[in-house]
Write a protein that holds these residues in place. Structure first.
Motif, PDB file in Angstrom:
ATOM      1  N   ILE A 148      21.423 -18.702  44.219  1.00 34.47           N
ATOM      2  CA  ILE A 148      21.917 -18.082  42.988  1.00 34.47           C
ATOM      3  C   ILE A 148      21.050 -18.586  41.838  1.00 34.47           C
ATOM      4  O   ILE A 148      20.910 -19.804  41.646  1.00 34.47           O
ATOM      5  CB  ILE A 148      23.390 -18.446  42.716  1.00 34.47           C
ATOM      6  N   LEU A 149      20.461 -17.666  41.046  1.00 32.20           N
ATOM      7  CA  LEU A 149      19.656 -18.025  39.879  1.00 32.20           C
ATOM      8  C   LEU A 149      20.319 -17.357  38.673  1.00 32.20           C
ATOM      9  O   LEU A 149      20.300 -16.134  38.533  1.00 32.20           O
ATOM     10  CB  LEU A 149      18.212 -17.544  40.052  1.00 32.20           C
ATOM     11  N   THR A 150      20.904 -18.168  37.783  1.00 33.49           N
ATOM     12  CA  THR A 150      21.711 -17.616  36.696  1.00 33.49           C
ATOM     13  C   THR A 150      21.271 -18.134  35.342  1.00 33.49           C
ATOM     14  O   THR A 150      20.785 -19.258  35.211  1.00 33.49           O
ATOM     15  CB  THR A 150      23.201 -17.942  36.901  1.00 33.49           C
ATOM     16  N   ASP A 151      21.459 -17.286  34.318  1.00 34.57           N
ATOM     17  CA  ASP A 151      21.310 -17.698  32.923  1.00 34.57           C
ATOM     18  C   ASP A 151      22.478 -18.608  32.564  1.00 34.57           C
ATOM     19  O   ASP A 151      23.534 -18.582  33.217  1.00 34.57           O
ATOM     20  CB  ASP A 151      21.277 -16.448  32.026  1.00 34.57           C
ATOM     21  N   GLN A 152      22.336 -19.406  31.507  1.00 33.94           N
ATOM     22  CA  GLN A 152      23.419 -20.293  31.087  1.00 33.94           C
ATOM     23  C   GLN A 152      24.321 -19.648  30.047  1.00 33.94           C
ATOM     24  O   GLN A 152      25.521 -19.574  30.206  1.00 33.94           O
ATOM     25  CB  GLN A 152      22.844 -21.617  30.539  1.00 33.94           C
ATOM     26  N   ILE A 153      23.753 -19.182  28.947  1.00 30.42           N
ATOM     27  CA  ILE A 153      24.545 -18.640  27.851  1.00 30.42           C
ATOM     28  C   ILE A 153      24.762 -17.147  28.077  1.00 30.42           C
ATOM     29  O   ILE A 153      23.845 -16.337  27.939  1.00 30.42           O
ATOM     30  CB  ILE A 153      23.865 -18.880  26.489  1.00 30.42           C
ATOM     31  N   MET A 154      25.989 -16.793  28.457  1.00 31.19           N
ATOM     32  CA  MET A 154      26.351 -15.392  28.687  1.00 31.19           C
ATOM     33  C   MET A 154      27.748 -15.152  28.119  1.00 31.19           C
ATOM     34  O   MET A 154      28.564 -16.100  28.045  1.00 31.19           O
ATOM     35  CB  MET A 154      26.345 -15.069  30.193  1.00 31.19           C
ATOM     36  N   PRO A 155      28.067 -13.930  27.709  1.00 34.19           N
ATOM     37  CA  PRO A 155      29.417 -13.629  27.203  1.00 34.19           C
ATOM     38  C   PRO A 155      30.463 -13.912  28.281  1.00 34.19           C
ATOM     39  O   PRO A 155      30.240 -13.686  29.464  1.00 34.19           O
ATOM     40  CB  PRO A 155      29.357 -12.130  26.870  1.00 34.19           C
ATOM     41  N   GLY A 156      31.602 -14.402  27.833  1.00 35.12           N
ATOM     42  CA  GLY A 156      32.680 -14.687  28.782  1.00 35.12           C
ATOM     43  C   GLY A 156      32.457 -16.000  29.483  1.00 35.12           C
ATOM     44  O   GLY A 156      32.634 -17.072  28.898  1.00 35.12           O
ATOM     45  N   MET A 157      32.001 -15.950  30.710  1.00 34.77           N
ATOM     46  CA  MET A 157      31.829 -17.144  31.529  1.00 34.77           C
ATOM     47  C   MET A 157      30.367 -17.604  31.478  1.00 34.77           C
ATOM     48  O   MET A 157      29.459 -16.805  31.635  1.00 34.77           O
ATOM     49  CB  MET A 157      32.222 -16.827  32.980  1.00 34.77           C
ATOM     50  N   THR A 158      30.126 -18.904  31.230  1.00 34.29           N
ATOM     51  CA  THR A 158      28.759 -19.443  31.190  1.00 34.29           C
ATOM     52  C   THR A 158      28.218 -19.620  32.599  1.00 34.29           C
ATOM     53  O   THR A 158      28.959 -19.548  33.594  1.00 34.29           O
ATOM     54  CB  THR A 158      28.722 -20.806  30.476  1.00 34.29           C
ATOM     55  N   GLY A 159      26.920 -19.876  32.662  1.00 38.32           N
ATOM     56  CA  GLY A 159      26.294 -20.079  33.961  1.00 38.32           C
ATOM     57  C   GLY A 159      26.860 -21.270  34.712  1.00 38.32           C
ATOM     58  O   GLY A 159      27.073 -21.206  35.924  1.00 38.32           O
ATOM     59  N   THR A 160      27.103 -22.400  34.018  1.00 37.62           N
ATOM     60  CA  THR A 160      27.640 -23.589  34.700  1.00 37.62           C
ATOM     61  C   THR A 160      29.046 -23.343  35.206  1.00 37.62           C
ATOM     62  O   THR A 160      29.436 -23.843  36.272  1.00 37.62           O
ATOM     63  CB  THR A 160      27.624 -24.793  33.753  1.00 37.62           C
ATOM     64  N   GLU A 161      29.828 -22.566  34.453  1.00 39.00           N
ATOM     65  CA  GLU A 161      31.174 -22.231  34.925  1.00 39.00           C
ATOM     66  C   GLU A 161      31.102 -21.344  36.173  1.00 39.00           C
ATOM     67  O   GLU A 161      31.886 -21.501  37.118  1.00 39.00           O
ATOM     68  CB  GLU A 161      31.955 -21.519  33.808  1.00 39.00           C
ATOM     69  N   LEU A 162      30.155 -20.414  36.175  1.00 40.20           N
ATOM     70  CA  LEU A 162      29.957 -19.568  37.358  1.00 40.20           C
ATOM     71  C   LEU A 162      29.596 -20.415  38.571  1.00 40.20           C
ATOM     72  O   LEU A 162      30.159 -20.243  39.660  1.00 40.20           O
ATOM     73  CB  LEU A 162      28.857 -18.541  37.079  1.00 40.20           C
ATOM     74  N   LEU A 163      28.669 -21.342  38.391  1.00 45.84           N
ATOM     75  CA  LEU A 163      28.214 -22.153  39.518  1.00 45.84           C
ATOM     76  C   LEU A 163      29.294 -23.115  39.992  1.00 45.84           C
ATOM     77  O   LEU A 163      29.349 -23.466  41.176  1.00 45.84           O
ATOM     78  CB  LEU A 163      26.942 -22.906  39.150  1.00 45.84           C
ATOM     79  N   ALA A 164      30.164 -23.573  39.065  1.00 44.69           N
ATOM     80  CA  ALA A 164      31.277 -24.435  39.468  1.00 44.69           C
ATOM     81  C   ALA A 164      32.217 -23.678  40.402  1.00 44.69           C
ATOM     82  O   ALA A 164      32.701 -24.210  41.410  1.00 44.69           O
ATOM     83  CB  ALA A 164      32.024 -24.934  38.235  1.00 44.69           C
ATOM     84  N   ARG A 165      32.480 -22.402  40.068  1.00 43.73           N
ATOM     85  CA  ARG A 165      33.331 -21.596  40.949  1.00 43.73           C
ATOM     86  C   ARG A 165      32.613 -21.293  42.271  1.00 43.73           C
ATOM     87  O   ARG A 165      33.219 -21.321  43.351  1.00 43.73           O
ATOM     88  CB  ARG A 165      33.707 -20.292  40.256  1.00 43.73           C
ATOM     89  N   ALA A 166      31.308 -20.992  42.161  1.00 44.60           N
ATOM     90  CA  ALA A 166      30.542 -20.689  43.377  1.00 44.60           C
ATOM     91  C   ALA A 166      30.519 -21.869  44.330  1.00 44.60           C
ATOM     92  O   ALA A 166      30.544 -21.706  45.547  1.00 44.60           O
ATOM     93  CB  ALA A 166      29.125 -20.268  43.005  1.00 44.60           C
ATOM     94  N   ARG A 167      30.468 -23.081  43.789  1.00 49.88           N
ATOM     95  CA  ARG A 167      30.441 -24.265  44.645  1.00 49.88           C
ATOM     96  C   ARG A 167      31.716 -24.363  45.487  1.00 49.88           C
ATOM     97  O   ARG A 167      31.670 -24.766  46.652  1.00 49.88           O
ATOM     98  CB  ARG A 167      30.293 -25.517  43.787  1.00 49.88           C
ATOM     99  N   LYS A 168      32.858 -23.988  44.900  1.00 49.32           N
ATOM    100  CA  LYS A 168      34.114 -24.056  45.635  1.00 49.32           C
ATOM    101  C   LYS A 168      34.266 -22.879  46.598  1.00 49.32           C
ATOM    102  O   LYS A 168      34.735 -23.040  47.731  1.00 49.32           O
ATOM    103  CB  LYS A 168      35.285 -24.071  44.639  1.00 49.32           C
ATOM    104  N   LEU A 169      33.874 -21.673  46.129  1.00 46.05           N
ATOM    105  CA  LEU A 169      34.083 -20.471  46.942  1.00 46.05           C
ATOM    106  C   LEU A 169      32.992 -20.255  47.983  1.00 46.05           C
ATOM    107  O   LEU A 169      33.259 -19.743  49.071  1.00 46.05           O
ATOM    108  CB  LEU A 169      34.182 -19.245  46.014  1.00 46.05           C
ATOM    109  N   HIS A 170      31.735 -20.612  47.617  1.00 45.42           N
ATOM    110  CA  HIS A 170      30.585 -20.369  48.500  1.00 45.42           C
ATOM    111  C   HIS A 170      29.703 -21.618  48.521  1.00 45.42           C
ATOM    112  O   HIS A 170      28.599 -21.636  47.969  1.00 45.42           O
ATOM    113  CB  HIS A 170      29.787 -19.150  48.002  1.00 45.42           C
ATOM    114  N   PRO A 171      30.166 -22.692  49.129  1.00 41.95           N
ATOM    115  CA  PRO A 171      29.473 -23.993  49.039  1.00 41.95           C
ATOM    116  C   PRO A 171      28.079 -24.015  49.644  1.00 41.95           C
ATOM    117  O   PRO A 171      27.278 -24.881  49.306  1.00 41.95           O
ATOM    118  CB  PRO A 171      30.429 -24.939  49.788  1.00 41.95           C
ATOM    119  N   LYS A 172      27.751 -23.077  50.547  1.00 44.09           N
ATOM    120  CA  LYS A 172      26.423 -23.094  51.173  1.00 44.09           C
ATOM    121  C   LYS A 172      25.330 -22.602  50.221  1.00 44.09           C
ATOM    122  O   LYS A 172      24.160 -22.957  50.370  1.00 44.09           O
ATOM    123  CB  LYS A 172      26.423 -22.217  52.419  1.00 44.09           C
ATOM    124  N   ALA A 173      25.693 -21.766  49.265  1.00 41.58           N
ATOM    125  CA  ALA A 173      24.687 -21.174  48.371  1.00 41.58           C
ATOM    126  C   ALA A 173      24.040 -22.252  47.501  1.00 41.58           C
ATOM    127  O   ALA A 173      24.714 -23.151  46.996  1.00 41.58           O
ATOM    128  CB  ALA A 173      25.338 -20.104  47.491  1.00 41.58           C
TER     129      ALA A 173
END
Length: 996
Positions: A914-939
């Motif tokens: 996963i390659l994401t920007d940090q500053i985005m409307p709504g959910m930031t990149g770090t918040e996205l990756l925090a959720r991804a770590r729990k939901l999709h830990p292999k990525a």
């Protein structure tokens, strides 16, 4: 394992979060040997192994067995009870800290971890542990008088703070109080200074930093530990305190258990250091007395005596050194390496191997106090200050004190020049030809016997040459015996010059010489060398104003084919010489007729090869190298072919070894290098720009062929970029002349040329020398690739080489790929590039030009095997640019303009990176990756952002939610490499899960 690795203290790090584990390892690996465990059970197993770790860094919150349980087990086991344990945890509750201290934890560090503070706490505990391993010293410093407890000086301008510390510490220590910095400095300098200072930072007038600096500037205060008591908890403030001499810090509001632990640790460490200083002073005084007694005895010795300290500096050198070497004792004191500077170069290696500074002399036998390696006398030559050569006999012995501590070496040098000269003179008359100085018949018989014994033991062969000067009798009779003798002397010089590494050259009788030739790496075999001897002897000799032509005939016998003992070998070599002289002058003959025929063919082929360049008979063919992800051509390898006018196309394995034996490989290699650079230029002018073209480099080019100048000339003449040229070096070629090879490679890398190790796995395959070489690429030898899909051993070797290369940041290419199954297997192992008949056989320039123009990227993977890359950015232009960049990599691209859209795609597709920007409307990149770590830990999770100063990014990295942080604007190749590295990491995690 090296001595350095063995001497490093061992630290066991225990944490169930891989990112935390790697973070701690990176902070400590430069100074310590690291062991790691991700569970409490594994930590207990590793702690009980011998050697035990010197210290354990232990996380508290872990699934299964938590840190407290691990600590209880460690302290209940006598084998591990004494190992200091430091908790590394995000828990900051005072009750939890007290629980850990009660159970026996030595200290604790809170997350996120500050590297400087971690190193400080680790070093303190290791120093305490080191002192505790000396029971006598430790007992003396440990048992303090209860009636006179240690004194603490509490410095704070706020009475409430002082009162709180007094209540906490008054039952265990005697307390002194100062309400200002000046008062504190005065009390430290007084008649009864404190044992430890608790110092506030924020005080009116003089702050705590200045107070600490002034205390440490005094002789008494320099030994007193100072612990800062502060409300600051920032890294900058802590580092400032350490810079002025602070030992540690305690953060307000106080945790009483932490205060007691910090005070106890630093009081104990200060007492141990003070005791050690006193012990050193006492032993120094005794040593001075011992040295004086030794000096009186040694000064009157006729020999050159010395005493060398454990650090190889001189403690004593007797005056006799002046008589033997011309140098004064003061000159040896000033330069401990002076002796090596005056030892004869031919004897220096023996001195380094067996002298006092050798590894043998440091291998001390503590049990009996002797070092057998230094018991025997060592004889060598030195060049005295007046330029004369002296023979020296050296002996030395190890020195210990009464307790068995190693104090160095005492040795003696004795001048034995007169004895040695007499022995050499006698040896010369017995074993040498007085006219030429070469071995005579008697000595040569010994040399031949030794050669036979060695060849029989090692199952090798050698050649015996009988050389006879063709016209010597005529010259001796016509020009006189004096010029005849001069001719023999000059002939001997030519033989020694032509064969500088051969000792077994002898004059057997009037005009006959014998030579023993052993096969060796990079050395031409007997037929080529014998031909050179004939050519050298055919050149005219200048004798008394005459140009004299002699010539030579040679007979050759080979062991063991032509004889297995000295008599039969000499008889058969003499018979071969007789046959050579019967068939004409200036001829060589083997005792075997078959060998003579083959030698003649080789000599003819060598002569043709030397004329192949001027006759324009050489050709370059090229084989493509293809990226295993994108399927694109990323380079070519240039391969030389010889179009012989009579024999037709001669394959490289029939003439390259001959070129290497004869030394022609240097000229041939230079031709290939220039021709390949010219072709790179032509292809670039035609719009066919290649990333690089690889050219093979031989061992002789690397060590003797002025390779750097050849490359510089080729680049300048063609005008191509240095990184378009790649030089392939085999592992074994580097070892031929390691020092010169490493220098040549370093110069080439500085020039910008790419370097690769060819045929990796068939030679030394050493990680240590790979790190030393700093090449760009590893090339897996085709011998392993060819049957790796059916041979598990070769598959394991290929996998290990790829992993080793990637761990060093190297690109890995596999050669000899012939079918799609091999290609897909290599791609699954994360190999970068392939080369082989699956893509194309080596092609001529014309065919390769057409191939490059018509090539379509090869699909290596099946559709379901494509690696999924999720790109997330709210700016359409950036998302488009990233998509265009990664299209060439053949990834399965998933595009999202918001974090919510990205989570939806993750639910539908197995994503690798996963390659994401940090500053985005709504959910930031770090918040996205925090959720991804729990939901999709292999990525594998990466951030690509133009904002670099965000605390949220740092926190996310510390929590292990971000694998890599990249900045905008990006460098294309760096971004491509980072994503490839992410997919490698993804593959490793999946492979480890499958195996477990």
């Amino acid at each position: 394992m090296t001595d350095i690795a063995n001497s490093r203290q061992r630290i066991l790090i225990v944490d169930d979060v891989a990112e935390n584990l790697h973070g701690l390892m990176n902070m400590l690996r430069d100074e310590f040997a690291i062991i790691a465990a991700s569970t409490g059970e594994k930590a207990l197993e590793l702690a009980q192994r011998i050697p035990h770790p010197d210290l354990i860094l232990l996380d508290i919150k872990m699934p299964g067995m938590d840190g407290y349980s691990v600590l209880v087990h460690l302290k209940s086991n006598p084998a591990t009870a004494d190992i200091p344990v430091i908790f590394v945890t995000a828990i900051s509750d005072a009750g939890d800290e007290a629980r850990g201290l009660t159970l026996g934890v030595a200290d604790y560090i809170t997350k996120p971890v500050n590297p400087d503070l971690l190193l400080l706490r680790v070093r303190i505990q290791l120093e305490l542990q080191r002192y505790r391993r000396y029971p006598i010293n430790f007992d003396i410093t440990r048992h303090t008088d209860p009636a006179h407890p240690p004194t603490l000086l509490v410095v704070d301008d706020v009475p409430e703070n002082i009162h709180e510390l007094l209540e906490a510490l008054k039952d265990s220590y005697r307390i002194m109080v100062a309400n200002s910095g000046l008062k504190a400095i005065e009390m430290v300098a007084g008649a009864t200074p404190p044992d430890l200072v608790l110092l506030d930072i924020m005080m009116p007038g003089m702050d705590g930093y200045e107070v600490c600096r002034r205390i440490k500037a005094t002789a008494a205060g320099n030994r007193i530990p100072v612990i800062f008591v502060t409300i600051f908890d920032t890294t900058q403030q802590k580092l400032k305190g350490f810079d002025v001499g602070g030992a540690d810090y305690i953060t307000k509001p106080f945790d009483i258990d932490e205060v007691h632990a910090r005070v106890r640790i630093h009081l104990e460490l200060a007492r141990l250091r003070h005791f050690l200083e006193q012990l050193v002073a006492q032993r120094t005084a005794l040593l001075i007395k011992s040295e004086e007694k030794y000096r009186i005895l040694a000064d009157y010795s006729p020999n050159w005596e010395y005493w060398m300290a454990p650090d190889s500096s001189y403690l004593y050198v007797s005056p006799a050194c002046m008589e033997d070497s011309g140098y004064t004792p003061e000159e040896f004191f000033a330069d401990a390496g002076l002796i090596e500077k005056i030892i004869h170069p031919d004897d220096l290696a023996q001195w380094k191997l067996h002298g006092p500074k050798s590894s043998n002399s440091n291998d001390i036998n503590v049990t009996n106090g002797e070092n057998d390696a230094n018991s025997a006398a060592l004889i060598f030559r030195i060049k005295a200050k007046d330029g004369t050569e002296r023979w020296i006999e050296h002996v030395c012995k190890t020195v210990y004190d009464a307790s068995g501590k190693y104090l160095g070496l005492r040795g003696s040098h004795r001048d034995i020049s007169q004895r040695r000269y007499a022995e050499e003179k006698l040896d010369f008359f017995i074993n040498r030809d007085p006219l030429t100085g070469l071995p005579n018949r008697a000595l040569f018989h010994e040399l031949l016997t030794h050669a036979l014994q060695y060849a029989e033991r090692e199952q090798t062969q050698f050649a015996l040459l009988f050389i006879d000067l063709d016209n010597f009798k005529t010259i001796n009779e016509s020009l006189g015996h004096s010029l005849g003798d001069q001719l023999l002397i000059e002939s001997a010089k030519r033989l020694k010059t032509l064969l500088p590494d051969i000792d077994a050259i002898a004059r057997i009788s009037g005009d006959e010489f014998n030579i023993i030739l052993q096969p060796g790496d990079g050395t031409p075999w007997v037929d080529l060398l014998a031909q050179r001897v004939i050519e050298e002897m055919a050149r005219p000799f200048q004798l008394g104003g005459h140009s004299v032509y002699v010539g030579a005939s040679i007979g050759i016998a080979l062991y063991p084919n032509d004889g297995s003992d000295t008599e039969s070998l000499q008889s058969n070599a003499d018979a071969a010489l007789h046959q050579a002289k019967m068939q004409g002058r200036g001829i060589l003959r083997f005792f075997s007729s078959d060998m003579s025929r083959r030698a003649k063919e080789r000599l003819t082929l060598e002569a043709d090869l030397r004329r192949s360049i001027e006759r324009d008979e050489l050709r370059l063919h090229y084989q493509p190298q293809v990226d295993l992800i994108s399927g694109q051509i990323v380079g070519l390898e240039a391969l030389v072919r010889w179009q012989h006018p009579v024999r037709g196309l001669i394959p490289p394995n029939n003439f390259i070894p001959l070129a290497e034996e004869s030394g022609f490989i240097v000229q041939l290699g230079a031709w290939v290098l220039h021709k390949a650079c010219q072709q790179i230029r032509q292809w670039s002018d035609q719009g066919l720009r290649l990333r690089q073209v690889a050219v093979n480099v031989s061992a002789l080019q690397l060590s003797r062929g002025h390779l750097l100048e050849t490359v510089q000339t080729a680049l300048q003449e063609t005008g191509i970029a240095a990184d378009q040229l790649e030089l392939e070096i085999t592992e074994s070629s580097i070892m031929l002349d390691q020092e010169q090879s490493l220098k040549s490679l370093a110069d080439l890398k500085e020039l910008g040329v790419r370097l690769s190790i060819d045929d990796f796995g068939t030679g030394y395959s050493s990680l240590a020398y790979l790190q030393q070489l700093e090449v760009h690429k590893l090339k897996v030898d085709m011998a392993f690739v060819r049957d790796m899909t059916s041979n598990s051993s070769n598959a394991s070797i290929v996998k290990a080489i790829i992993a080793m290369g990637h761990s060093l940041g190297l690109e890995v290419i596999a050669e000899g790929v012939e079918d799609i199954g091999q290609a897909r297997y290599l791609r699954a192992l994360q190999c970068d590039v392939m080369q082989g008949y699956l893509i194309s056989k080596p092609l001529s320039v014309e065919d390769m030009t057409n191939f490059l123009r018509t090539y379509v990227a090869r699909e290596i993977h099946e559709e379901e095997e494509r690696l999924a890359l999720l790109l997330v950015d709210d700016q359409a232009s950036i998302l488009s640019a990233l998509s265009h960049l990664f299209l060439r990599e053949n990834y399965h691209l998933l595009l999202a303009s918001s974090a919510e859209e990205a989570l939806a795609l993750l639910a539908l597709h197995p994503v690798g990176v996963i390659l994401t920007d940090q500053i985005m409307p709504g959910m930031t990149g770090t918040e996205l990756l925090a959720r991804a770590r729990k939901l999709h830990p292999k990525a594998i999770r990466m951030v690509l952002s133009g904002y670099t100063g965000l605390d949220s990014l740092t926190d996310a990295i510390n929590r292990g939610e971000i694998y890599k942080f990249l900045t905008k604007p990006w460098e294309e190749q760096d971004l491509l490499d980072a994503v490839r590295d992410g997919f490698r990491r993804y593959a490793e995690l999946n492979n480890n899960e499958t195996q477990s």
